[in-house]
Scaffold this active site. Sequence first.
Site, PDB file in Angstrom:
ATOM      1  N   ILE A 225       4.031  17.116  -5.179  1.00  0.00           N
ATOM      2  CA  ILE A 225       4.126  15.839  -5.896  1.00  0.00           C
ATOM      3  C   ILE A 225       4.800  14.913  -4.889  1.00  0.00           C
ATOM      4  O   ILE A 225       6.008  14.978  -4.692  1.00  0.00           O
ATOM      5  CB  ILE A 225       4.943  15.954  -7.198  1.00  0.00           C
ATOM      6  CG1 ILE A 225       4.305  16.964  -8.155  1.00  0.00           C
ATOM      7  CG2 ILE A 225       5.071  14.575  -7.859  1.00  0.00           C
ATOM      8  CD1 ILE A 225       5.108  17.226  -9.416  1.00  0.00           C
ATOM      9  N   PRO A 226       4.022  14.072  -4.203  1.00  0.00           N
ATOM     10  CA  PRO A 226       4.489  13.394  -2.989  1.00  0.00           C
ATOM     11  C   PRO A 226       5.385  12.179  -3.229  1.00  0.00           C
ATOM     12  O   PRO A 226       5.028  11.036  -2.905  1.00  0.00           O
ATOM     13  CB  PRO A 226       3.182  13.004  -2.306  1.00  0.00           C
ATOM     14  CG  PRO A 226       2.247  12.760  -3.449  1.00  0.00           C
ATOM     15  CD  PRO A 226       2.619  13.798  -4.483  1.00  0.00           C
ATOM     16  N   CYS A 227       6.570  12.421  -3.730  1.00  0.00           N
ATOM     17  CA  CYS A 227       7.505  11.333  -3.987  1.00  0.00           C
ATOM     18  C   CYS A 227       7.916  10.624  -2.693  1.00  0.00           C
ATOM     19  O   CYS A 227       8.409   9.495  -2.740  1.00  0.00           O
ATOM     20  CB  CYS A 227       8.718  11.832  -4.763  1.00  0.00           C
ATOM     21  SG  CYS A 227       9.592  13.191  -3.983  1.00  0.00           S
ATOM     22  N   HIS A 228       7.671  11.268  -1.543  1.00  0.00           N
ATOM     23  CA  HIS A 228       7.967  10.606  -0.271  1.00  0.00           C
ATOM     24  C   HIS A 228       7.048   9.408  -0.037  1.00  0.00           C
ATOM     25  O   HIS A 228       7.348   8.549   0.789  1.00  0.00           O
ATOM     26  CB  HIS A 228       7.865  11.602   0.901  1.00  0.00           C
ATOM     27  CG  HIS A 228       6.517  12.199   1.084  1.00  0.00           C
ATOM     28  ND1 HIS A 228       6.068  13.266   0.326  1.00  0.00           N
ATOM     29  CD2 HIS A 228       5.502  11.890   1.936  1.00  0.00           C
ATOM     30  CE1 HIS A 228       4.845  13.580   0.712  1.00  0.00           C
ATOM     31  NE2 HIS A 228       4.479  12.758   1.683  1.00  0.00           N
TER      32      HIS A 228
END
Length: 169
Positions: free
Chosen positions: A135-138
């Site tokens: 889950i690419p919160c970056h």
Amino acid sequence: MKNLVYGLLGESPIDHLWVAMADCGLVAVTFRGEEGEFRDYVHRLAGQEPDRDDAAVAPALDQLREYLAGERRNFELPICWEIMTPFQQNVLRLVHFIPYGELRTYTDIARALGSPRSIRAVGRANATNPIPLVIPCHRVVGVDGSLRGFGGGLETKAWLLRMEGSWLL
């Protein structure tokens, strides 16, 4: 929750990664930290003690290794959404679908939720993302394009965004 297991991806460009999975899917991905800390974290998330089984989490470890080597753009791993609050699920489902190499702002996510004033709550949901990278919160940045908090540290966030070609220093 059934078959809660965890394992370790040793050396990688961003330190080592701990991964936990259950029958429902991924439960946690964590940067750094000691094994006992990770076990405690997973216990808090899932409400039970995980068992170490590197072989059982090997598919997730392999995909993370491929991603960090620049060989994978999309993960093919189920996510155990039930460990998250409803609001966190709503936010992180939107974040989950941010394409590789693209960015969104916290404001973009709040607007997509239909709640443009919930920017801080969106930031908090991202800050408590139990499954970073997958889950690419970056890929979520400030409205001015600046980097904001990331559990793996801002240097790691910058490295990930440069690797994906979406951000330059």
